[in-house]
Design a protein around this motif. Structure first.
Motif, mmCIF file in Angstrom:
data_model
loop_
_atom_site.group_PDB
_atom_site.id
_atom_site.type_symbol
_atom_site.label_atom_id
_atom_site.label_comp_id
_atom_site.label_asym_id
_atom_site.label_seq_id
_atom_site.Cartn_x
_atom_site.Cartn_y
_atom_site.Cartn_z
ATOM 1 N N ASN A 1 0.723 1.593 -8.834
ATOM 2 C CA ASN A 1 2.264 1.772 -8.346
ATOM 3 C C ASN A 1 2.464 3.058 -7.751
ATOM 4 O OD1 ASN A 1 4.836 0.855 -8.708
ATOM 5 N ND2 ASN A 1 5.505 2.308 -10.222
ATOM 6 N N ALA A 2 1.285 3.821 -7.216
ATOM 7 C CA ALA A 2 1.233 5.156 -6.570
ATOM 8 C C ALA A 2 1.800 4.897 -5.189
ATOM 9 C CB ALA A 2 -0.044 5.579 -6.413
ATOM 10 N N GLY A 3 1.857 3.806 -4.478
ATOM 11 C CA GLY A 3 2.448 3.560 -3.213
ATOM 12 C C GLY A 3 1.053 3.236 -2.195
ATOM 13 N N LYS A 4 0.237 2.662 -2.767
ATOM 14 C CA LYS A 4 -0.832 2.347 -1.801
ATOM 15 C C LYS A 4 -0.410 1.098 -0.593
ATOM 16 C CE LYS A 4 -3.370 1.049 -5.358
ATOM 17 N NZ LYS A 4 -2.263 1.276 -6.290
ATOM 18 N N ILE B 1 3.171 -6.339 3.442
ATOM 19 C CA ILE B 1 2.678 -7.044 2.128
ATOM 20 C C ILE B 1 3.782 -6.508 1.007
ATOM 21 C CG2 ILE B 1 0.307 -6.933 3.010
ATOM 22 C CD1 ILE B 1 -0.175 -4.887 1.141
ATOM 23 N N PRO B 2 3.726 -7.018 0.146
ATOM 24 C CA PRO B 2 4.662 -7.083 -1.108
ATOM 25 C C PRO B 2 4.323 -5.488 -1.927
ATOM 26 C CG PRO B 2 3.802 -8.931 -1.228
ATOM 27 C CD PRO B 2 2.760 -8.551 -0.244
ATOM 28 N N ALA B 3 5.367 -4.497 -1.815
ATOM 29 C CA ALA B 3 5.261 -3.507 -2.633
ATOM 30 C C ALA B 3 6.472 -3.344 -3.472
ATOM 31 C CB ALA B 3 4.998 -2.294 -1.333
ATOM 32 N N GLN B 4 6.375 -3.038 -4.672
ATOM 33 C CA GLN B 4 7.357 -3.083 -5.626
ATOM 34 C C GLN B 4 7.157 -2.158 -6.826
ATOM 35 O OE1 GLN B 4 9.420 -6.187 -7.616
ATOM 36 N NE2 GLN B 4 9.048 -7.570 -6.304
ATOM 37 N N LEU C 1 3.946 -2.435 -12.010
ATOM 38 C CA LEU C 1 2.580 -2.175 -12.141
ATOM 39 C C LEU C 1 1.770 -3.346 -11.593
ATOM 40 C CD1 LEU C 1 2.195 0.102 -15.455
ATOM 41 C CD2 LEU C 1 3.419 0.450 -13.159
ATOM 42 N N PHE C 2 0.662 -3.234 -11.177
ATOM 43 C CA PHE C 2 -0.036 -4.246 -10.620
ATOM 44 C C PHE C 2 0.597 -5.288 -9.709
ATOM 45 C CE2 PHE C 2 -2.431 -2.556 -14.558
ATOM 46 C CZ PHE C 2 -3.248 -2.143 -13.900
ATOM 47 N N GLU C 3 1.304 -4.571 -8.961
ATOM 48 C CA GLU C 3 1.816 -5.723 -7.905
ATOM 49 C C GLU C 3 0.840 -6.332 -6.977
ATOM 50 O OE1 GLU C 3 4.898 -6.752 -7.565
ATOM 51 O OE2 GLU C 3 4.790 -7.743 -5.743
ATOM 52 N N THR C 4 -0.149 -5.379 -6.559
ATOM 53 C CA THR C 4 -1.236 -6.011 -5.764
ATOM 54 C C THR C 4 -2.329 -6.430 -6.527
ATOM 55 O OG1 THR C 4 -0.341 -4.446 -3.990
ATOM 56 C CG2 THR C 4 -2.490 -5.651 -3.694
#
Ligand SMILES: Nc1nc2c(ncn2[C@@H]2O[C@H](COP(=O)(O)OP(=O)(O)OP(=O)(O)O)[C@@H](O)[C@H]2O)c(=O)[nH]1
Ligand SMILES: [Mg+2]
Length: 538
Positions: free
Chosen positions: A361-364, A376-379, A382-385
């Motif tokens: 969730n840091a914004g990678k 790519i999905p960013a939300q 936690l552990f979106e990717t």
């Protein structure tokens, strides 16, 4: 004894007379069929959890046992009585006064209530002289059962999700545990669980059986009842025996942080590779927890902590699970071989690889999107990717790189996950430069940075050159951001805002070797290179 009576007049008299004679209270634990299951003598007068295991009930149902105890005076129900009522999920608890002549006098009764807004656990009925008692027990219990069941189902429909109480028990300060519980809450919410309450206890030696003290465990159960929680999530990893003991005593579904993280991974895994890795991690975690009868597993039922390998699979014997693990391991080896081919293609191209790493969730992913105009999905969960994404990116002055974004890290990353995500994490080995993205607005920046560094070390990736970026600087004042950047020798950015990336891009350019673009490289199947939007302005 007829099922319509709380206790027969005859049994009440005999018990009262005995009480008078021995000058000690007597408790009778009575089943719905009117059988006296246990006779308890003495002050405490309460059955133990352990002795009631065979009367197990569902999470919101009654146990089918009532406790009626005598008292030498006409004292009302004590707090202890009410605690027993709630903890043991008794049908009813009653205190029967004994008069001078050894005859029954006042009867005080209390019963449980369905979870309600006031958070009331039980109702005390008006005390009545025993011989005036007018309660049709079977009718009354039928009504109470239905109320509890209805509350249970509306509760399910209303939330559409599970609800939990979070528990931390560790030899750490309360402040530290609260911080961990805050993260556990985010994890739970990322798994779609509603968090109703949290409890922390600073523990010492000797709490091994239930992880936390027995009194505290009672408090957990009471709160779960009050708030209508069906799940208890521990921040600490539970040994198989602990999980079993706790769920036996509480009759609640009990999971730990590792199971929660595994569950989130199971929800987010989309690719074949991701799914195989998660299933492998789940099975490795479950294998030592398979008890002789598989009871602790089947009691998990559906929902959180049981996603992935289905129940039937869990109940097959260890041998079949081992076979499955071996099969999945072979699949992962296949994936790894494929990965090698993909890598060697990249290496042939000679493009440097810039890997974005950091706490979850840091914004990678947001940064990858901004740098390469991707979507790519960013939300904010936690552990979106979970899967690695690679994009080609062209800087001005003949510099080109492959940027990759991958799964985020967390403190105490479950070791089964690290093992299973070997192929994903292995990709990081090819990186020429690691871009460590930090959420500068997180309350525990320091710990997040340390956690990432620990994971990098454990993967032997700490020799790869690293640049630290403090992200989400828009949430800080310019002064705060400046101080933090100086402290960590980092570059401040706000990933969604491309303008803020300029200093970072300028710095990266100085670190990357110039690679003249060769004809034909554009046909790279991974992606066509993306020109830096900023470059054309500068
Ligand atoms: N205010 C602010 N929010 C940001 C910034 N960068 C990212 N976010 C938000 O932070 C949340 C997480 O961003 P992601 O890019 O998904 O984070 P991630 O590191 O990829 O997270 P995982 O894949 O879950 O490990 C999203 O809601 C983003 O919109 C920023 O600079 N400022
Ligand atoms: Mg991400």
């Amino acid at each position: 004894m007829p099922s319509s009576l709380v206790i027969t007049a005859e049994l009440a008299r005999t018990t009262c007379q005995l009480t008078r004679e021995i000058r000690r209270p007597i408790g009778l634990l009575i089943t719905r069929r009117g059988v006296v299951e246990q006779v308890l003598v003495g002050a405490g007068c309460a059955p133990t959890f352990e002795s009631l295991v065979k009367f197990r009930v569902g999470s919101h149902a009654l146990r089918g046992l009532r406790l009626i105890r005598t008292h030498l005076h006409d004292d009302p129900l004590s707090q202890d009585d009410l605690t027993h009522l709630a903890l043991l999920r008794l049908d009813l608890i009653g205190v029967l006064g004994v008069d001078e002549t050894g005859e029954p006098s006042l009867l005080h009764l209390a019963h449980l209530l369905p979870p309600n807004q006031q958070g009331e656990v039980c109702r005390l009925l008006k005390p009545v002289p025993f011989h005036d008692l007018d309660l049709q027990l079977d009718v009354f219990l039928h009504g109470l059962d239905s109320d509890l069941q209805r509350a249970d189902s509306t509760h399910d429909v209303a939330g559409g999700s599970e609800s939990a109480i979070l528990v931390s028990a560790a030899p750490r300060s309360h402040a530290e545990q609260e911080e961990h519980l805050e993260e556990l809450k985010e994890l739970a919410e990322s798994a779609g669980v509603r968090v109703l309450d949290r409890i922390a206890q600073r523990t010492h030696e000797g709490f091994e059986r239930y992880l936390l003290g027995k009194g505290k465990l009672k408090e957990v159960v009471m709160r779960a009842l009050q708030k209508g929680a069906d799940l208890v999530i521990f921040d600490q990893d539970l040994a198989p025996a602990q999980a079993r003991a706790i769920s036996e005593v509480t009759d609640l579904k009990v999971i730990d942080r590792t199971q929660l993280i595994l569950d989130i991974f199971a929800r987010r895994a989309h690719t074949r590779e991701g799914k195989v890795q998660v299933e492998l991690a789940q099975l490795r975690y479950l294998l030592p927890r398979l008890s002789g009868h598989g009871t602790s597993l089947s009691r998990l039922g559906g929902g959180i902590g049981s996603r992935g390998p289905g129940e039937t699979k869990l109940e097959t014997d260890r041998r079949r699970i081992r076979d499955r693990i071996a099969h999945l391991e072979r699949e992962i080896d296949d994936v790894a071989r494929h990965q090698d081919q993909r890598r060697s293609r990249r290496v042939r191209q000679g493009l440097p690889i810039l890997s974005i790493v950091g706490y979850t969730n840091a914004g990678k992913s947001t940064l990858l999107n901004s740098l390469t105009h991707s979507q790519i999905p960013a939300q904010d969960r936690l552990f979106e990717t979970l899967d690695t994404t690679s994009r080609r990116l062209r800087f001005p002055h003949d510099r080109e790189v492959i940027v990759t974004d991958t799964v985020g890290f967390i403190r105490d990353l479950p070791k089964d996950l690290v093992g299973a995500f070997r192929t994903t994490l292995d990709e990081l080995r090819d990186a020429d430069l690691l871009l460590h993205v930090v959420d500068a607005s997180a309350p525990n920046v320091d710990q997040q940075i340390t956690a990432v560094e620990t994971v990098l070390q454990s993967l032997n990736l700490d020799t790869i050159p690293r640049v630290m970026v403090l992200n989400k600087c828009d949430r800080l004042s310019a002064h705060e951001a400046g101080v933090l950047c100086e402290r960590y020798h980092a570059i401040g950015i706000s990933a969604p805002n491309r303008e803020t990336l300029r200093p970072l891009i300028a710095h990266l350019e100085t670190l990357l070797p110039a690679v003249p673009t060769l004809p034909g490289q554009e046909e790279d199947p991974d992606q066509p290179p993306q020109d830096l939007a900023l470059a054309s302005h500068s």
